[in-house]
Design a protein around this motif. Structure first.
Motif, PDB file in Angstrom:
ATOM      1  N   GLU A  32     -18.694  14.276 -25.837  1.00  0.00           N
ATOM      2  CA  GLU A  32     -19.949  14.848 -26.131  1.00  0.00           C
ATOM      3  C   GLU A  32     -20.218  13.527 -27.364  1.00  0.00           C
ATOM      4  O   GLU A  32     -19.585  13.149 -27.904  1.00  0.00           O
ATOM      5  N   ARG A  33     -21.573  13.559 -27.455  1.00  0.00           N
ATOM      6  CA  ARG A  33     -22.194  12.929 -28.972  1.00  0.00           C
ATOM      7  C   ARG A  33     -23.195  13.876 -29.496  1.00  0.00           C
ATOM      8  O   ARG A  33     -24.303  13.829 -29.318  1.00  0.00           O
ATOM      9  N   LEU A  34     -22.590  14.815 -30.374  1.00  0.00           N
ATOM     10  CA  LEU A  34     -23.423  15.891 -30.742  1.00  0.00           C
ATOM     11  C   LEU A  34     -24.550  15.131 -31.987  1.00  0.00           C
ATOM     12  O   LEU A  34     -24.151  14.268 -32.702  1.00  0.00           O
ATOM     13  N   ALA A  35     -25.603  15.683 -31.932  1.00  0.00           N
ATOM     14  CA  ALA A  35     -26.729  15.229 -32.736  1.00  0.00           C
ATOM     15  C   ALA A  35     -27.181  16.269 -33.805  1.00  0.00           C
ATOM     16  O   ALA A  35     -26.633  17.400 -33.977  1.00  0.00           O
ATOM     17  N   CYS A  91     -24.363  13.760 -18.939  1.00  0.00           N
ATOM     18  CA  CYS A  91     -25.129  13.073 -19.930  1.00  0.00           C
ATOM     19  C   CYS A  91     -23.997  12.953 -21.293  1.00  0.00           C
ATOM     20  O   CYS A  91     -23.511  13.934 -21.705  1.00  0.00           O
ATOM     21  N   ILE A  92     -24.307  11.927 -22.047  1.00  0.00           N
ATOM     22  CA  ILE A  92     -23.243  11.402 -23.061  1.00  0.00           C
ATOM     23  C   ILE A  92     -23.469  12.564 -24.177  1.00  0.00           C
ATOM     24  O   ILE A  92     -22.746  12.751 -24.712  1.00  0.00           O
ATOM     25  N   HIS A  93     -24.584  13.120 -24.117  1.00  0.00           N
ATOM     26  CA  HIS A  93     -25.009  14.040 -25.221  1.00  0.00           C
ATOM     27  C   HIS A  93     -24.150  15.485 -25.162  1.00  0.00           C
ATOM     28  O   HIS A  93     -23.256  15.479 -25.894  1.00  0.00           O
ATOM     29  N   ARG A  94     -24.596  16.430 -24.165  1.00  0.00           N
ATOM     30  CA  ARG A  94     -23.751  17.513 -24.140  1.00  0.00           C
ATOM     31  C   ARG A  94     -23.316  17.828 -22.657  1.00  0.00           C
ATOM     32  O   ARG A  94     -22.956  18.912 -22.191  1.00  0.00           O
ATOM     33  N   GLY A  95     -23.202  16.728 -21.811  1.00  0.00           N
ATOM     34  CA  GLY A  95     -22.527  17.031 -20.554  1.00  0.00           C
ATOM     35  C   GLY A  95     -23.332  17.328 -19.419  1.00  0.00           C
ATOM     36  O   GLY A  95     -23.111  17.748 -18.424  1.00  0.00           O
ATOM     37  N   TRP A 112     -32.981  13.198 -23.440  1.00  0.00           N
ATOM     38  CA  TRP A 112     -32.756  11.705 -23.869  1.00  0.00           C
ATOM     39  C   TRP A 112     -32.907  10.969 -22.642  1.00  0.00           C
ATOM     40  O   TRP A 112     -32.448  11.356 -21.424  1.00  0.00           O
ATOM     41  N   GLU A 131     -34.827  14.868 -31.561  1.00  0.00           N
ATOM     42  CA  GLU A 131     -33.834  14.408 -32.790  1.00  0.00           C
ATOM     43  C   GLU A 131     -35.133  13.790 -33.633  1.00  0.00           C
ATOM     44  O   GLU A 131     -35.964  13.109 -33.142  1.00  0.00           O
ATOM     45  N   ARG A 166     -33.261   8.069 -35.227  1.00  0.00           N
ATOM     46  CA  ARG A 166     -32.269   7.154 -36.062  1.00  0.00           C
ATOM     47  C   ARG A 166     -31.807   6.139 -34.940  1.00  0.00           C
ATOM     48  O   ARG A 166     -30.848   6.396 -34.265  1.00  0.00           O
ATOM     49  N   PHE A 202     -28.172   5.625 -34.563  1.00  0.00           N
ATOM     50  CA  PHE A 202     -27.229   6.962 -33.650  1.00  0.00           C
ATOM     51  C   PHE A 202     -27.686   6.795 -32.419  1.00  0.00           C
ATOM     52  O   PHE A 202     -26.660   6.962 -31.604  1.00  0.00           O
ATOM     53  N   CYS A 204     -25.370   6.376 -28.833  1.00  0.00           N
ATOM     54  CA  CYS A 204     -25.286   7.434 -27.649  1.00  0.00           C
ATOM     55  C   CYS A 204     -25.775   6.640 -26.396  1.00  0.00           C
ATOM     56  O   CYS A 204     -26.560   7.020 -25.638  1.00  0.00           O
TER      57      CYS A 204
END
Lengths: 405, 405, 405
Positions: free
Chosen positions: A347-350, C82-86, C106, C120, C123, C126, C130
Motif C-alpha cells: 500500500e501507499r497510504l495517503a 492499485c498501489i494505493h490500497r489494492g 487515482w 488528495e 502533492r 507524493f 505512488c
C-alpha cells in the motif's frame, strides 16, 4: 544501443519484492493476537428465527461449530464432532434436555454435559469426563450471540440504546444478507477478510469516487460533493464527520461510527436527516471470509428488507452480469478484488486514508492491551452499565435544533 | 463482577488443544507403517468383467496405476506414465502381446517388459532397461487382485471356503457399489479413510441406535433390542457375537467377522437364520478414500444386486435430499461426518467400543510384526493350505441343531 | 515356498524412488533460472484487437497483471492491484491519459505514473512515489508483446522476415486458439508446462506413431513413412530435417524450426510443397499452464482460422467424448497426460529423442549464459539488425529448383 522508446525504464515491475498481508490485525484463528482480541467479545452467529429442530453447521473465528436449540428453547453451541467417536452433531436430533448424537445416542445439554449414554452401563463419573466442548450463547435483537473466549473473561452482552425501548409501532428488523458490502440477499458469506470491510467504513472518500462519480450514483448524487472530514476516537471505537454543502446550499454533516469488536453504524446513504437507525456486526468467519448481521429500527408494519443501496443499473447485484459489474462496480467488486486478505505491504497510504490508519492503530492498541492482560474497549462486566449510545446520523444545520448531533 | 448466568463456565471449548488423527493405523501410502502392512496382502482393484480393450486408471494404497487386459486375456497393472517420456498409458491400446503407448509406440507386456520400440533401431539391451514398473495381478471370484508389496514376500491369493465349491444352481455375484456403507450403486468411491468403515463393523451398538431407534429401522426392527456381546480374536482377525432375545421369545446370536487385511463378513441384516453368504473387502484408495468389493453366493437365476439395507424413507440413498438424509442418516452420513480421517485424539472411548479398541490393537500388532520382518496373519505361501473358513451368520437357538454356530 | 507363477518378480513397481520434474528448465516464476531467461525476451500476451475499453486480467510467467489501452490507443501493462490500497485495476476505466482506479480515482499512465489523486490535496512529490508497477509493451503482427525483464536489458522486438513486406493481396492472420496442441478455438489456456509442448515440436517420430498409425491419419497418411532425420543447432535455436520417400516415389524433406525464447515454425502438416507461412509462440502462463499465439500469412480474402489438423473422427476436439478422445488421442491428450509438469526423473530417453535432448541442452546453456550476465540468442539491441529468417517448410526434390531449401 538501447532502442528509441517513449518509456524511460524506471518504476518497472521487474524484481519487485514480494509483499504480504499484515497477519497481526487480520487473522482471527485460535491463539492469534487478533483472534484473542476478538474472543473477548460476543459475536452474532445466526438469526434466532432460523434455529429450529435442525442443528446448523456454522464457522466463526476460524472454528467449526454446531448451533442448536433444544426443545425447551435454549440455544447451544458445541464442537461439531461428538466427543465419543467423532460423529457429526449436525445429524443429531434435539430433545427437551439437549441434543442426541445419531451414532450411539449420547445426549448432551447446551453446556456440553453428557446426560445419557444408552449403550453403556451408566457410570456418572465416566459421563462427567465425556463433556462435549461448548461455548456460551445468548440471544438479543433477533440474533444468537456466541462467546468464544476465556470463561473467566466473559463480558456481559452489551445493550445498544437505539434498539432498546422500541415503541409499540416499531420493531427491530434483523438481517444477514450482504447488502452493506454491495451484495444482496442471495449471498451471506463474504469471501474476504473482515478488516477490508470494516476499514472501508472509515473511508468517506471512496463514497465520492466509487459510489458516485465512477459507477454513477449508487447512493445519492450529492455524495459527489467532496466533503471536509474530521476523525475522532470515541469510547467504543472511532467516528468520522463528513461536512458537505449540498447543491441547494444546505450544510449537513454525516457522522459514521465504528465500534469494537467489529461493528458499525452508518447514516442512511440516501442522506435524509436524522440519527442512524441501523447497526451492523462484521463477523469473521475465518481469515478469508466474513458475514454481516444488521439490525434496523423500522415501523411495525414494514414488510421487507431494509435495502441500503439503489443499484445504478436498476438490477439486483446477483442478477448483474460480469460486464455489468464491470460497468458499475461497488464495494463487493472492490473489496473482493483486494484479495482474500489485502497485501498491506504494497500500500501507499495517503492523507485521505487517515481513518484507515487510525482504525488500524486502535486495533493494534487493543490487541496489545489484551496481550498484556487487560480488557479491551467496549467490554464490561457490570449490569448497571447503561445501554451504549452511538451518535451516527445525517444532520442538517437548519434542522439541528430538533435533532442534535 | 461476573453476570448471572445458567452456565458455570466449565468445560468450555476455548483454548482446547488441537487434536490429530492417528497416522500409524490409517495412512497407507508407500513406506508408511500401515501401508507396508497393507502391501503384504492382495487387494481387489476392479471387477474382472469391466476390463475390456480400454485401460483403466485406478488408484490403490495411494498409488496411481493403469489396469489393462491384453488380447490374450491376461490382466496387467503398470505405472500410469510410459517409462519412455511419460505419456499416459490410459490412452494406450492393447494387443495380443501387451499394451502399446500412443506417443512413440513402445509395447509392454503384463510384466512391464518392453517388446517393441518402433521408432528405434532395435537394441535388446536398451529395451531391457526400458521396463515399465508393474505389479502382479491375479483374478478370482470375479475380481482382479493386485499385489503391491515386495516381490520376495508375495503370498498366495487366499481361497475363501464359502465361495469355493459353488453348486450348479448357485453363482457368485460380485459388486463394487457402496451399499455396505450406506451408499448405493451410483457411487463407488467412498470419501473417507478405510479404517472408519472397518472398525464400524466391529461396533454392534451403533446398529441399535443409528440404524434402528434413531433413523427408524434401516435393517430389522428387532435390532432395537440391546444385545449382549462377546468379542474374540480369531486366526484371521476378530469377531463379535451379539446375543438377542427376539420379541417372539426366540434367542439368537449374530456373529460378525473381520479378517486381515481389511475384509469383513456380516450376517444378513434382515436377521434371517443361517451362515453369512457374503464377504467384502475394504480397499484403501488413498488416505482419505476407499472402495468396497463384495462377493455373495446367490441362486443361479438371481438377477440384480444383493442390496443389504431397506431404506427407511423408501428412497434410494442417491435420490435422498440433504434434508432426508438429515432425517434418517446412515453409515455414509456418520462416517463421512467423522471427517476424511477421524481425529482419534479427540475421542472418549467407552466400554461399548471394545471391538474398536481390540481391532486397533490387532492392527498395531500386525504393523509392528511387519516392521520386524514377520509375516502378518492371513498371509500364506503354501498351496496346500485349505480355503479359509469364516463363521459369520445369524444363528437361532432352536434351529442350531441343523445349522451350527 | 513361492507359488508357481508366470511372473518372475523382477522389475516391479514396489518401493520405486519418487521422481521429480526438472525445475531448472521448466519453472518460469520471478527469480527462477528459466524465468530469468524468459524475462530477457518479449512475449505476446494478447491479440491487439481484443484490447478495448475494458482492462483484461492476464497471467504471464507466473505474474498476474492487468493489460489495458488508453483512449489515445496506447497499450499498458500494470500490476493488478492499485498501489494505493489494492483495489482491482480490472475494474478501472480508461481515459485519454491512462487508467483510473475505481476506488479513490487515482489515474495512472501506461508507464504507471500517477497523474491524479482526486481525494488528495495535490502533492507532486507524493504522487511521484505512488507509481504503479508496470511493464513495457509493444504491438506488432496483431499481437501485444510484453517485456517482463530488467529495464537495462530490454531488447528490440524482433521482426520476422516471413511476416514483413506483406503483399497487397495478403494479410497476417493472428490466432490464440489451441489448435497447434490438439485443442481448438474453445480453449486457449493449455493446462500443462510449456516445455512439454515446445520439445514435442522437435520430436518428428511421434508424428509417425501418434498422429498417423496409432490414432489414424490426423495429418497426412504419408506421415506413416518413418523418416530419416537430421538435427542441427541454428542461430536462433535448432531445427530438424525429416526426409521421406513418398508412396508416389517423390522425395521430400520437411524442415521444422524452434527459436528462442519459445517459438516454432512447423511446415504445413498436409505436406504441401513450400516454405512455412506460419509461426507460433508458446507463452508460459505459469509453471503449469501456457498459451499459444500463431501468425499466418494468408490471402487477403481468407475468412476463418488457419486450422492445422484434420480430426480423424471428423469432429471438433471440443465435441469429442472422452471415449472418442481415447480412440484417437492427439497432442492434447498425450501432453496433458504427461502431467502438469512431466517427471523428467522417470524418463528413459532413446536415440529418437535426440531433438528433445538437444533442445534441453540448448535451453540449459541459455539459462547459464543469462546467469553469467550474458545475452541469450535471438536477443538484439541494434535497430539495423535485419528481420530474422527462418527456413521451415516442406521441400520436394523435383520442385527444389523453384523453391530452395
Amino acid at each position: 544501443m538501447a532502442p528509441a522508446s517513449r518509456d524511460d525504464g524506471t518504476g518497472g515491475a521487474y524484481a519487485r519484492a514480494p509483499r504480504a498481508h499484515d497477519a497481526e490485525i487480520t487473522e482471527v484463528g485460535p491463539g492469534t493476537p487478533c483472534g484473542e482480541l476478538m474472543r473477548r467479545y460476543r459475536h452474532p452467529v445466526e438469526k434466532s428465527e432460523r434455529l429450529g429442530i435442525k442443528p446448523m453447521n456454522i464457522r466463526v473465528l476460524g472454528e467449526d461449530l454446531v448451533l442448536f436449540r433444544d426443545l425447551k428453547g435454549r440455544a447451544g453451541l458445541i464442537t461439531p464432532r461428538c466427543i465419543h467417536r467423532g460423529a457429526p452433531m449436525y445429524y443429531a436430533k434435539v430433545e427437551d434436555a439437549g441434543i442426541r448424537c445419531p451414532y450411539h445416542g449420547w445426549l448432551f445439554d447446551t453446556e456440553g454435559k453428557c446426560l445419557d449414554q444408552p449403550c453403556e452401563t451408566d457410570r456418572p463419573e465416566f459421563r462427567a469426563r465425556c463433556r462435549q466442548p461448548w461455548y456460551p450463547v445468548e440471544e438479543r435483537y433477533g440474533l444468537v450471540f456466541a462467546y468464544l473466549g476465556p470463561p473467566a473473561k466473559k463480558p456481559l452482552l452489551p445493550r445498544w440504546a437505539p434498539f432498546e425501548d422500541i415503541a409499540p409501532d416499531q420493531k427491530i428488523v434483523t438481517d444477514a444478507a450482504s447488502f452493506s458490502v454491495g451484495g444482496d440477499d442471495t449471498e451471506e458469506l463474504i469471501p474476504w477478510n473482515w478488516l477490508q470491510d470494516w476499514e472501508n467504513t472509515m473511508d468517506p472518500f471512496h463514497v465520492v469516487i466509487l459510489h458516485t462519480s465512477f459507477s454513477g450514483p449508487q447512493f445519492n448524487p450529492e455524495m459527489a460533493v467532496m466533503p471536509n472530514v474530521d476523525w475522532a476516537v470515541t469510547p467504543l471505537g472511532m467516528q468520522y464527520s463528513a461536512y458537505r454543502r449540498m447543491t441547494d446550499g444546505e450544510e449537513m454533516v454525516g457522522v459514521t461510527h465504528v465500534m469494537f469488536s467489529s461493528l458499525r453504524s452508518v447514516p442512511i446513504v440516501q442522506l435524509s436527516h436524522g440519527v442512524a437507525e441501523s447497526m451492523g456486526w462484521l463477523v469473521p468467519v475465518d481469515d478469508t471470509h466474513h458475514r454481516t448481521f444488521h439490525i434496523t429500527r423500522m415501523p411495525e408494519d414494514f414488510d421487507g428488507v431494509p435495502l441500503v443501496t439503489a443499484p445504478v443499473l436498476e438490477k439486483k447485484w446477483s442478477d448483474m452480469t460480469e460486464d455489468e459489474r464491470w460497468r458499475a462496480p461497488g464495494d463487493w467488486e472492490i473489496q473482493m478484488g483486494q484479495g482474500p486478505i489485502t497485501l498491506h505491504g504494497e500500500e501507499r497510504l495517503a492523507a485521505s486514508d487517515r481513518g484507515v490508519v487510525m482504525l488500524r492503530r486502535l486495533l493494534r492498541e487493543q490487541i496489545e492491551l489484551v496481550r498484556e492482560g487487560g480488557d479491551p474497549i467496549g467490554v464490561h462486566f457490570d449490569p448497571s452499565v447503561p445501554a451504549y449510545h452511538i451518535g451516527a446520523g445525517n444532520f442538517y444545520r437548519d434542522r439541528m435544533a430538533t435533532a442534535g448531533a
